[in-house]
Write a protein that holds these residues in place. Structure first.
Motif, PDB file in Angstrom:
ATOM      1  N   GLN A   4    -107.885 -72.173  -0.774  1.00 53.08           N
ATOM      2  CA  GLN A   4    -106.305 -72.577  -1.011  1.00 53.08           C
ATOM      3  C   GLN A   4    -107.063 -71.274  -1.627  1.00 53.08           C
ATOM      4  O   GLN A   4    -107.594 -70.706  -2.103  1.00 53.08           O
ATOM      5  CB  GLN A   4    -107.184 -73.928  -2.217  1.00 53.08           C
ATOM      6  CG  GLN A   4    -105.521 -74.006  -3.187  1.00 53.08           C
ATOM      7  CD  GLN A   4    -104.721 -74.120  -2.571  1.00 53.08           C
ATOM      8  OE1 GLN A   4    -104.378 -75.040  -1.044  1.00 53.08           O
ATOM      9  NE2 GLN A   4    -103.073 -73.983  -1.984  1.00 53.08           N
ATOM     10  N   GLY A   5    -105.496 -70.685  -1.419  1.00 53.29           N
ATOM     11  CA  GLY A   5    -105.974 -69.736  -1.982  1.00 53.29           C
ATOM     12  C   GLY A   5    -106.042 -68.324  -1.476  1.00 53.29           C
ATOM     13  O   GLY A   5    -106.025 -67.265  -2.285  1.00 53.29           O
ATOM     14  N   LYS A   6    -106.500 -67.975  -0.346  1.00 49.02           N
ATOM     15  CA  LYS A   6    -107.859 -66.865  -0.102  1.00 49.02           C
ATOM     16  C   LYS A   6    -107.008 -66.504   0.834  1.00 49.02           C
ATOM     17  O   LYS A   6    -106.277 -66.993   1.163  1.00 49.02           O
ATOM     18  CB  LYS A   6    -108.771 -67.806   0.993  1.00 49.02           C
ATOM     19  CG  LYS A   6    -110.196 -68.886   0.399  1.00 49.02           C
ATOM     20  CD  LYS A   6    -110.811 -67.779  -0.187  1.00 49.02           C
ATOM     21  CE  LYS A   6    -111.628 -68.332  -0.824  1.00 49.02           C
ATOM     22  NZ  LYS A   6    -113.257 -67.901  -2.110  1.00 49.02           N
ATOM     23  N   LEU A  28    -104.845 -71.964   8.275  1.00 42.61           N
ATOM     24  CA  LEU A  28    -103.023 -72.168   6.831  1.00 42.61           C
ATOM     25  C   LEU A  28    -102.984 -73.870   6.114  1.00 42.61           C
ATOM     26  O   LEU A  28    -102.897 -73.767   5.721  1.00 42.61           O
ATOM     27  CB  LEU A  28    -101.981 -72.128   8.317  1.00 42.61           C
ATOM     28  CG  LEU A  28    -101.918 -70.447   8.074  1.00 42.61           C
ATOM     29  CD1 LEU A  28    -100.760 -70.093   9.759  1.00 42.61           C
ATOM     30  CD2 LEU A  28    -101.176 -70.150   7.085  1.00 42.61           C
ATOM     31  N   ALA A  29    -103.593 -74.458   7.684  1.00 40.91           N
ATOM     32  CA  ALA A  29    -103.893 -76.330   6.881  1.00 40.91           C
ATOM     33  C   ALA A  29    -104.408 -76.868   5.583  1.00 40.91           C
ATOM     34  O   ALA A  29    -104.715 -77.538   4.981  1.00 40.91           O
ATOM     35  CB  ALA A  29    -104.345 -76.354   7.849  1.00 40.91           C
ATOM     36  N   VAL A  84    -108.685 -58.861   0.085  1.00 43.81           N
ATOM     37  CA  VAL A  84    -109.277 -60.300   0.701  1.00 43.81           C
ATOM     38  C   VAL A  84    -110.230 -60.283   0.545  1.00 43.81           C
ATOM     39  O   VAL A  84    -111.245 -59.851  -0.156  1.00 43.81           O
ATOM     40  CB  VAL A  84    -109.466 -58.830   2.565  1.00 43.81           C
ATOM     41  CG1 VAL A  84    -109.883 -59.576   3.138  1.00 43.81           C
ATOM     42  CG2 VAL A  84    -108.038 -58.346   2.421  1.00 43.81           C
ATOM     43  N   ASP A  85    -110.354 -61.557   0.997  1.00 38.81           N
ATOM     44  CA  ASP A  85    -111.030 -62.480   1.159  1.00 38.81           C
ATOM     45  C   ASP A  85    -112.237 -63.128   1.573  1.00 38.81           C
ATOM     46  O   ASP A  85    -113.361 -63.463   1.819  1.00 38.81           O
ATOM     47  CB  ASP A  85    -110.633 -64.122   0.390  1.00 38.81           C
ATOM     48  CG  ASP A  85    -110.098 -63.899  -1.464  1.00 38.81           C
ATOM     49  OD1 ASP A  85    -110.385 -63.561  -2.572  1.00 38.81           O
ATOM     50  OD2 ASP A  85    -108.646 -64.086  -1.059  1.00 38.81           O
ATOM     51  N   SER A 234    -114.414 -70.205   3.964  1.00 39.25           N
ATOM     52  CA  SER A 234    -114.380 -70.920   2.591  1.00 39.25           C
ATOM     53  C   SER A 234    -116.268 -70.111   2.074  1.00 39.25           C
ATOM     54  O   SER A 234    -116.501 -69.729   1.766  1.00 39.25           O
ATOM     55  CB  SER A 234    -114.974 -72.151   2.615  1.00 39.25           C
ATOM     56  OG  SER A 234    -115.707 -72.807   3.142  1.00 39.25           O
ATOM     57  N   ASP A 235    -115.761 -70.970   0.781  1.00 39.72           N
ATOM     58  CA  ASP A 235    -117.034 -71.050  -0.914  1.00 39.72           C
ATOM     59  C   ASP A 235    -118.509 -71.755  -0.782  1.00 39.72           C
ATOM     60  O   ASP A 235    -118.915 -71.728  -1.249  1.00 39.72           O
ATOM     61  CB  ASP A 235    -116.954 -70.542  -1.797  1.00 39.72           C
ATOM     62  CG  ASP A 235    -115.495 -70.033  -2.319  1.00 39.72           C
ATOM     63  OD1 ASP A 235    -115.255 -68.399  -1.367  1.00 39.72           O
ATOM     64  OD2 ASP A 235    -114.719 -70.307  -3.182  1.00 39.72           O
TER      65      ASP A 235
END
Length: 277
Positions: A4-6, A28-29, A84-85, A234-235
């Motif tokens: 989310q938000g990345k 995207l999903a 950029v993440d 992700s994180d």
């Protein structure tokens, strides 16, 4: 959602059969924003795929053999997002004479091309995105495991993939203090556009499922690889870097395909001969 938000930069999307396409779709999903890259005549295919992913998805020009494109990439991402993440490196190419059993005869010019596109480009991409990752982030490169073995038919691309793996470890060393993780995702053989260009690929994929304890299907395993890539972006793996994550059904951990003991029982032992005969 996981991403989310990345804000993610994804290279290597050509058609919906591209592994990078599936990763972009999952990203995207899971709530990410994405930008793709493409170049030359093939960029039109990337743009078509971008529309299928999400209308309005931007495709930036990136020929990894052109240093000016990396400078332009940094500036374009800065203007669009400011940061950029995560970055997906899904770039590889070797000329025909660098594959398919021609290892001893491949000229340096072909090896140089394969190395620059398939391995050195990871360093260039990381350097281009590093200024946009002030709070850290994740870089993931797609691979076919070449750490400790030589594969049939893969030849100089295998050497370049081994160099990609080493490059990721050195990037992990240098970017770790900035909070940027760099990892390799080693997938089993998958039915993609790139695979069609590898001589003898079908013979390799047909035997993979016999040795992989979890099984493997080159046509149906894209989803597993895509999910793992999104996890790495992700994180949720905050202290994992310089690592190779296998998504190959467990093939890499097994020394040989299963042995049919019943078939062995029916075989007669070889008769021993006296020494000297």
């Amino acid at each position: 959602m996981l991403l989310q938000g990345k804000k993610l930069l994804i290279t290597g999307v050509l058609t919906p059969q591209s592994l990078a396409f599936g990763i972009a779709e999952h990203a995207l999903a899971q709530g990410a924003e994405i930008v793709l890259t493409g170049f030359g005549r093939a960029k039109s295919l990337t743009e078509r795929s971008a529309k299928r992913l999400k209308p309005g998805t931007e495709v930036l020009e990136l020929d990894v053999t052109n240093p000016a494109h990396f400078t332009a990439l940094t500036e374009s991402l800065k203007q669009r997002w400011g940061q950029v993440d995560g970055v997906l490196h899904s770039i590889g190419y070797a000329p025909d004479d660098a594959l398919g059993g021609n290892f001893l005869n491949t000229p340096w010019e072909s090896v140089q091309t394969a190395f620059r596109i398939s391995a050195f480009s990871l360093k260039e991409l990381a350097v281009a995105c590093m200024p946009l990752m002030p709070r850290g982030g994740s870089i993931v490169a797609l691979d076919f495991d070449n750490q400790n073995v030589a594969w049939p038919i893969y030849d100089w691309m295998g050497v370049c993939k081994a160099a990609l793996e080493s490059t990721a470890r050195y990037l992990a060393r240098d970017l770790g203090p900035k909070g940027i993780r760099v990892n390799i995702l080693a997938a089993g053989p998958l039915a993609t556009m790139a695979a069609k260009g590898i001589p003898g690929f079908k013979a390799l994929e047909q035997g993979w499922g016999r040795q992989a304890p979890l099984g493997w299907n080159s046509k149906d395993s894209h989803d597993m690889v895509s999910k793992t890539a999104c996890a790495l972006l992700s994180d949720w793996l905050p202290s994992t870097t310089g690592e190779m994550i296998h998504v190959d059904g467990g093939y890499h951990a097994i020394g040989a395909p299963p042995v049919d003991l019943k078939a062995d029982e029916g075989a007669e032992p070889a008769a021993s001969k006296p020494s000297g005969e």
